[in-house]
Design an enzyme around this catalytic site. Structure first.
Site, PDB file in Angstrom:
ATOM      1  N   GLY A 193      44.017  -5.556  -8.294  1.00 11.98           N
ATOM      2  CA  GLY A 193      42.812  -6.393  -8.298  1.00 11.98           C
ATOM      3  C   GLY A 193      41.612  -5.528  -8.608  1.00 11.98           C
ATOM      4  O   GLY A 193      41.461  -5.029  -9.733  1.00 11.98           O
TER       5      GLY A 193
ATOM      6  N   TYR B 117      41.056  -2.568  -7.974  1.00 10.86           N
ATOM      7  CA  TYR B 117      41.395  -1.191  -8.377  1.00 10.86           C
ATOM      8  C   TYR B 117      41.978  -1.093  -9.789  1.00 10.86           C
ATOM      9  O   TYR B 117      42.271   0.005 -10.268  1.00 10.86           O
ATOM     10  CB  TYR B 117      42.324  -0.544  -7.348  1.00 10.86           C
ATOM     11  CG  TYR B 117      41.634  -0.091  -6.071  1.00 10.86           C
ATOM     12  CD1 TYR B 117      40.268  -0.301  -5.879  1.00 10.86           C
ATOM     13  CD2 TYR B 117      42.327   0.569  -5.059  1.00 10.86           C
ATOM     14  CE1 TYR B 117      39.630   0.108  -4.723  1.00 10.86           C
ATOM     15  CE2 TYR B 117      41.690   0.989  -3.897  1.00 10.86           C
ATOM     16  CZ  TYR B 117      40.339   0.748  -3.727  1.00 10.86           C
ATOM     17  OH  TYR B 117      39.709   1.174  -2.577  1.00 10.86           O
TER      18      TYR B 117
ATOM     19  N   ILE C 174      48.992 -14.138   1.102  1.00 14.19           N
ATOM     20  CA  ILE C 174      49.667 -13.204   2.012  1.00 14.19           C
ATOM     21  C   ILE C 174      49.294 -13.457   3.470  1.00 14.19           C
ATOM     22  O   ILE C 174      50.094 -13.221   4.370  1.00 14.19           O
ATOM     23  CB  ILE C 174      49.407 -11.736   1.597  1.00 14.19           C
ATOM     24  CG1 ILE C 174      50.382 -10.813   2.333  1.00 14.19           C
ATOM     25  CG2 ILE C 174      47.976 -11.302   1.879  1.00 14.19           C
ATOM     26  CD1 ILE C 174      50.944  -9.731   1.484  1.00 14.19           C
TER      27      ILE C 174
ATOM     28  N   ASP D 211      42.178  -7.680   1.313  1.00 10.66           N
ATOM     29  CA  ASP D 211      41.566  -7.066   2.498  1.00 10.66           C
ATOM     30  C   ASP D 211      40.638  -8.056   3.207  1.00 10.66           C
ATOM     31  O   ASP D 211      40.770  -8.308   4.421  1.00 10.66           O
ATOM     32  CB  ASP D 211      40.782  -5.834   2.009  1.00 10.66           C
ATOM     33  CG  ASP D 211      40.546  -4.817   3.102  1.00 10.66           C
ATOM     34  OD1 ASP D 211      41.044  -5.030   4.228  1.00 10.66           O
ATOM     35  OD2 ASP D 211      39.864  -3.817   2.826  1.00 10.66           O
TER      36      ASP D 211
ATOM     37  N   SER E 250      46.695  -2.532  -5.611  1.00 12.12           N
ATOM     38  CA  SER E 250      45.887  -1.857  -6.652  1.00 12.12           C
ATOM     39  C   SER E 250      45.619  -2.669  -7.922  1.00 12.12           C
ATOM     40  O   SER E 250      44.930  -2.180  -8.810  1.00 12.12           O
ATOM     41  CB  SER E 250      46.501  -0.496  -7.084  1.00 12.12           C
ATOM     42  OG  SER E 250      46.220   0.502  -6.143  1.00 12.12           O
TER      43      SER E 250
END
Ligand code: ADP
Length: 182
Positions: free
Chosen positions: A129, A131, A17, A40, A127
């Site tokens: 990965g 999460y 990404i 992130d 969410s």
């Protein structure tokens, strides 16, 4: 894979990404907005310290970002001009509003993109990965939420950027299957 939904081009591809040249990319952040692992970490590494600086200012102003909401920063040294940071739900078995919170995270990003006049946007698989949201369930929610949003809005392009071959194939299955049913 590419398919039109109304006036919007939907592109589903395997990739990173941080390398996307859409006007904005979405970060699967956490409520602290202080960076982390997965998408992130990759976004902050690739985009440089300016993004974290802006995140700190947002938290100083409005506190931690609640699950399902989204905020915008510039893209630092990324190709994308903006990063939209959202917080997806942590999977806790499915009976704690996870589905609706994941849908809300996608909707918040789309609404923020509309607010800023952003015409092209790349999403990761939020969410799924750290999460631990089940991947197929998450892909269906992403698809349904985006298609619903496109009833009243349009973009030049929305991209779904999947990190692995398996995730790409799952997304392609979900979009093709649902396209055949609707
Ligand atoms: P969350 O904490 O919301 O689960 P993660 O970043 O842990 O977010 O994972 C979300 C998804 O993003 C996972 O499917 C993971 O494989 C994928 N991913 C990790 N790094 C990248 C990247 N650089 N580009 C695109 N997708 C990525």
């Amino acid at each position: 894979m590419q398919l039109p939904v109304g006036q919007t081009k939907i592109l589903i591809l395997q990739g990173d990404i941080t390398e996307q040249d859409t006007e904005a990319i979405v970060n699967a952040a956490n409520s602290s907005l202080m960076g982390g692992g997965g998408v992130d970490g990759a976004i902050h590494r690739a985009g440089g310290p300016q993004i974290l600086e802006e995140c700190k200012q947002i938290v100083a102003r409005q506190g931690r970002l609640p699950t399902g909401e989204a905020v915008l920063t510039t893209g630092g040294s990324l190709k994308a001009r903006y990063v939209i940071h959202t917080v997806g739900p942590i999977w806790r078995g499915g009976k704690n509003g996870e589905d609706e919170l994941l849908a809300k995270a996608y909707r918040s990003c789309l609404a923020l993109a509309v607010k800023y006049g952003i015409k092209s946007l790349s999403f990761p698989s939020i969410s799924t990965g750290a999460y631990r949201f089940p991947k197929e369930r998450a892909a269906k929610i992403a698809r349904t939420t985006v298609v619903d949003f496109l009833i009243d809005h349009s973009f030049e392009e929305l991209r779904f950027v999947l990190f692995s071959r398996n995730d790409l194939e799952l997304y392609e299955r979900v979009w093709v299957k649902l396209a055949n049913c609707s």
